[in-house]
Scaffold this active site. Structure first.
Site, PDB file in Angstrom:
ATOM      1  N   SER A 117    -110.057   1.536  -6.619  1.00 51.71           N
ATOM      2  CA  SER A 117    -110.954   1.402  -7.768  1.00 51.71           C
ATOM      3  C   SER A 117    -111.169  -0.158  -7.934  1.00 51.71           C
ATOM      4  O   SER A 117    -110.331  -1.048  -7.981  1.00 51.71           O
ATOM      5  CB  SER A 117    -110.188   1.620  -9.033  1.00 51.71           C
ATOM      6  OG  SER A 117    -110.124   3.213  -9.035  1.00 51.71           O
ATOM      7  N   HIS A 172    -116.537   4.599  -7.509  1.00 51.37           N
ATOM      8  CA  HIS A 172    -116.322   4.593  -6.250  1.00 51.37           C
ATOM      9  C   HIS A 172    -117.498   4.991  -5.437  1.00 51.37           C
ATOM     10  O   HIS A 172    -118.142   6.213  -5.685  1.00 51.37           O
ATOM     11  CB  HIS A 172    -115.338   6.028  -6.015  1.00 51.37           C
ATOM     12  CG  HIS A 172    -113.744   5.612  -6.327  1.00 51.37           C
ATOM     13  ND1 HIS A 172    -112.715   5.187  -5.659  1.00 51.37           N
ATOM     14  CD2 HIS A 172    -113.549   5.634  -7.771  1.00 51.37           C
ATOM     15  CE1 HIS A 172    -111.778   4.988  -6.422  1.00 51.37           C
ATOM     16  NE2 HIS A 172    -112.099   5.118  -7.677  1.00 51.37           N
ATOM     17  N   HIS A 189    -108.952  11.599  -4.703  1.00 56.49           N
ATOM     18  CA  HIS A 189    -107.888  11.752  -5.549  1.00 56.49           C
ATOM     19  C   HIS A 189    -107.263  13.063  -5.838  1.00 56.49           C
ATOM     20  O   HIS A 189    -108.260  13.873  -5.857  1.00 56.49           O
ATOM     21  CB  HIS A 189    -108.089  10.837  -6.830  1.00 56.49           C
ATOM     22  CG  HIS A 189    -108.281   9.596  -6.738  1.00 56.49           C
ATOM     23  ND1 HIS A 189    -109.463   8.953  -6.639  1.00 56.49           N
ATOM     24  CD2 HIS A 189    -107.248   8.518  -6.680  1.00 56.49           C
ATOM     25  CE1 HIS A 189    -109.446   7.821  -6.458  1.00 56.49           C
ATOM     26  NE2 HIS A 189    -108.334   7.414  -6.754  1.00 56.49           N
ATOM     27  N   TYR A 243    -106.414  14.324  -8.389  1.00 54.99           N
ATOM     28  CA  TYR A 243    -106.417  14.621 -10.029  1.00 54.99           C
ATOM     29  C   TYR A 243    -108.014  15.177  -9.962  1.00 54.99           C
ATOM     30  O   TYR A 243    -108.732  15.668 -10.750  1.00 54.99           O
ATOM     31  CB  TYR A 243    -106.325  13.620 -10.810  1.00 54.99           C
ATOM     32  CG  TYR A 243    -107.037  12.219 -10.514  1.00 54.99           C
ATOM     33  CD1 TYR A 243    -108.417  12.190 -10.754  1.00 54.99           C
ATOM     34  CD2 TYR A 243    -106.281  11.215 -10.016  1.00 54.99           C
ATOM     35  CE1 TYR A 243    -109.080  10.880 -10.695  1.00 54.99           C
ATOM     36  CE2 TYR A 243    -106.853   9.899  -9.889  1.00 54.99           C
ATOM     37  CZ  TYR A 243    -108.356   9.817 -10.299  1.00 54.99           C
ATOM     38  OH  TYR A 243    -109.243   8.580 -10.143  1.00 54.99           O
ATOM     39  N   GLU A 244    -108.933  14.882  -8.859  1.00 52.65           N
ATOM     40  CA  GLU A 244    -109.978  15.255  -8.915  1.00 52.65           C
ATOM     41  C   GLU A 244    -110.398  16.676  -8.635  1.00 52.65           C
ATOM     42  O   GLU A 244    -111.484  17.254  -8.745  1.00 52.65           O
ATOM     43  CB  GLU A 244    -111.019  14.385  -7.988  1.00 52.65           C
ATOM     44  CG  GLU A 244    -111.117  12.918  -8.469  1.00 52.65           C
ATOM     45  CD  GLU A 244    -111.906  12.007  -7.358  1.00 52.65           C
ATOM     46  OE1 GLU A 244    -113.048  11.984  -7.467  1.00 52.65           O
ATOM     47  OE2 GLU A 244    -111.178  11.401  -6.423  1.00 52.65           O
ATOM     48  N   ALA A 249    -105.821   0.139  -7.522  1.00 52.01           N
ATOM     49  CA  ALA A 249    -105.566  -0.458  -8.777  1.00 52.01           C
ATOM     50  C   ALA A 249    -104.337  -0.011  -9.597  1.00 52.01           C
ATOM     51  O   ALA A 249    -104.052   1.169  -9.249  1.00 52.01           O
ATOM     52  CB  ALA A 249    -106.661  -0.153  -9.876  1.00 52.01           C
ATOM     53  N   MET A 303    -102.298   6.028  -9.436  1.00 51.16           N
ATOM     54  CA  MET A 303    -102.566   7.550  -9.060  1.00 51.16           C
ATOM     55  C   MET A 303    -102.809   7.818  -7.702  1.00 51.16           C
ATOM     56  O   MET A 303    -103.790   8.794  -7.584  1.00 51.16           O
ATOM     57  CB  MET A 303    -103.654   8.097 -10.015  1.00 51.16           C
ATOM     58  CG  MET A 303    -103.298   7.849 -11.582  1.00 51.16           C
ATOM     59  SD  MET A 303    -104.764   8.313 -12.423  1.00 51.16           S
ATOM     60  CE  MET A 303    -104.290   7.478 -14.231  1.00 51.16           C
ATOM     61  N   SER A 304    -102.597   6.864  -7.012  1.00 53.43           N
ATOM     62  CA  SER A 304    -103.361   7.197  -5.560  1.00 53.43           C
ATOM     63  C   SER A 304    -101.965   6.810  -4.475  1.00 53.43           C
ATOM     64  O   SER A 304    -101.012   6.671  -4.730  1.00 53.43           O
ATOM     65  CB  SER A 304    -104.550   6.326  -5.139  1.00 53.43           C
ATOM     66  OG  SER A 304    -104.442   4.823  -5.380  1.00 53.43           O
ATOM     67  N   ASN A 321    -104.193  -3.966 -15.343  1.00 52.65           N
ATOM     68  CA  ASN A 321    -103.778  -4.062 -16.777  1.00 52.65           C
ATOM     69  C   ASN A 321    -102.214  -3.865 -16.781  1.00 52.65           C
ATOM     70  O   ASN A 321    -101.577  -3.551 -15.779  1.00 52.65           O
ATOM     71  CB  ASN A 321    -104.216  -2.516 -17.490  1.00 52.65           C
ATOM     72  CG  ASN A 321    -104.080  -1.359 -16.569  1.00 52.65           C
ATOM     73  OD1 ASN A 321    -104.642  -1.014 -15.636  1.00 52.65           O
ATOM     74  ND2 ASN A 321    -102.875  -0.729 -17.106  1.00 52.65           N
ATOM     75  N   HIS A 329    -110.879   2.920 -17.851  1.00 52.61           N
ATOM     76  CA  HIS A 329    -111.255   2.618 -16.379  1.00 52.61           C
ATOM     77  C   HIS A 329    -112.299   1.482 -16.325  1.00 52.61           C
ATOM     78  O   HIS A 329    -112.217   0.877 -15.178  1.00 52.61           O
ATOM     79  CB  HIS A 329    -111.931   4.087 -16.009  1.00 52.61           C
ATOM     80  CG  HIS A 329    -111.946   4.161 -14.263  1.00 52.61           C
ATOM     81  ND1 HIS A 329    -111.104   3.862 -13.603  1.00 52.61           N
ATOM     82  CD2 HIS A 329    -113.046   4.204 -13.619  1.00 52.61           C
ATOM     83  CE1 HIS A 329    -111.456   3.783 -11.979  1.00 52.61           C
ATOM     84  NE2 HIS A 329    -112.768   4.192 -12.202  1.00 52.61           N
TER      85      HIS A 329
HETATM   86  N1  HPA Z   1    -101.614   3.822 -14.851  1.00 51.30           N
HETATM   87  C1  HPA Z   1    -101.892   4.506 -13.827  1.00 51.30           C
HETATM   88  N2  HPA Z   1    -102.980   4.184 -12.989  1.00 51.30           N
HETATM   89  C2  HPA Z   1    -103.564   3.089 -13.302  1.00 51.30           C
HETATM   90  C3  HPA Z   1    -103.282   2.094 -14.265  1.00 51.30           C
HETATM   91  C4  HPA Z   1    -102.309   2.475 -15.193  1.00 51.30           C
HETATM   92  O1  HPA Z   1    -101.948   1.955 -16.098  1.00 51.30           O
HETATM   93  N3  HPA Z   1    -104.268   1.113 -14.009  1.00 51.30           N
HETATM   94  C5  HPA Z   1    -104.788   1.254 -12.990  1.00 51.30           C
HETATM   95  N4  HPA Z   1    -104.426   2.486 -12.350  1.00 51.30           N
END
Ligand code: HPA
Length: 275
Positions: A29, A60, A82, A84-85, A112, A210-211, A234, A246
């Site tokens: 991402s 993406h 992903h 989750y998709e 990310a 998440m990846s 973050n 996001h």
């Molecule tokens: N948590 C999970 N996945 C992420 C985060 C997060 O804070 N930031 C970017 N991808």
């Protein structure tokens, strides 16, 4: 599955012509723009690749770009699938297996992630030394195809120490502050609660995303050397005070693009020389 991998890689090999990338990259991402730096490129949208699902996440772009980065041949997946998709895990890891079958020996995954370690600040680049698979799943569930790999792959050095050393050494040469850490791979798509982040911290995680974890398992299974870089976009929930979005994730990753590009451009040349 095996036939699917062969069919897909044969299609890509046909398109590649003379190119023979030894290094593969998956862009996470906000890091997708790196693909624009590739020269003399062949671009194949995912929806033209046999057996490839389509990407759905905003930010993406789904395409495979094969070409040169500072004279080093690379195969770059811009956009990933992903879990989750709603994709099957075997779809999520298909790009990794296909890379192996088109002749790639070294893989750089990028993502990310939310920072848990108090030494991290948004915009930091961190290479993964290890992970916690908290997805409750594995892409290797089901009968094992011995042509792809062994039933019980060893994960002691899941993130290849030699590739990690190259990443660190190259970052030092470029005076880029590259940190290291343990990645907690979760399912998503909701960001974590502060209590979950506290739990992950106690478990030994430095960052969360998440990846990546399914792909690293698949790479180890298929005997493809892999390393991974997180862009800390973050502070994880409850560590910072900002609400998570996001859009912010993509924006911060984009801000890290310059150093990310410098690092990758230099390290791919060294990785190619390993093979
Ligand atoms: N948590 C999970 N996945 C992420 C985060 C997060 O804070 N930031 C970017 N991808």
């Amino acid at each position: 599955m095996f036939d699917r991998i062969i069919k897909t890689s044969d299609f890509i090999k046909d398109k590649m012509g003379q190119a023979s990338p030894k290094v593969g990259i998956v862009l996470g991402s906000g890091l997708g723009d790196f693909a624009d730096k590739i020269q003399d490129s062949i671009e194949i949208p995912y929806d033209e690749i046999p057996n490839f699902p389509k990407t759905t996440v905003k930010g993406h772009k789904g395409r495979l770009v094969i070409g040169k980065v500072q004279n080093t041949q690379v195969a770059v997946f811009q956009g990933r699938f992903h879990f989750y998709e709603g994709y099957q895990l075997e779809d999520v890891i298909l790009p990794v297996r296909v890379l192996k079958y088109i002749g790639v020996n070294n893989l750089i995954l990028t993502n990310a992630a939310g920072g848990i370690n108090s030494n991290y600040i948004p915009g930091d680049l961190v290479y993964l030394t290890d992970h916690l698979n908290l997805t409750g799943n594995s892409p290797l569930i089901g009968p094992n195809d011995e042509r792809l790999g062994v039933r019980f792959p060893d994960m002691t050095e899941a993130y290849n120490p030699q590739l990690n050393q190259l990443l660190k050494q190259t970052a030092d040469e470029l005076s880029i502050d590259l940190k290291s850490g343990v990645y907690a791979g979760v399912l998503g798509p909701a960001y974590e609660t502060p209590a979950e982040i506290n739990m992950l911290h106690i478990m030994g995680a430095d960052m969360v995303g998440m990846s990546t974890v399914p792909e690293v398992i698949a790479a180890n299974h298929i005997n493809l050397k892999v390393c991974a870089i997180s862009c800390i976009t973050n502070l994880a929930a409850g560590i910072g005070h900002e609400k998570l979005s996001h859009d912010d994730v993509k924006e911060v990753a984009n801000m890290a693009m310059n150093k990310f590009t410098l690092l990758i451009e230099k390290v791919v040349k060294k990785m190619e020389a390993l093979t």
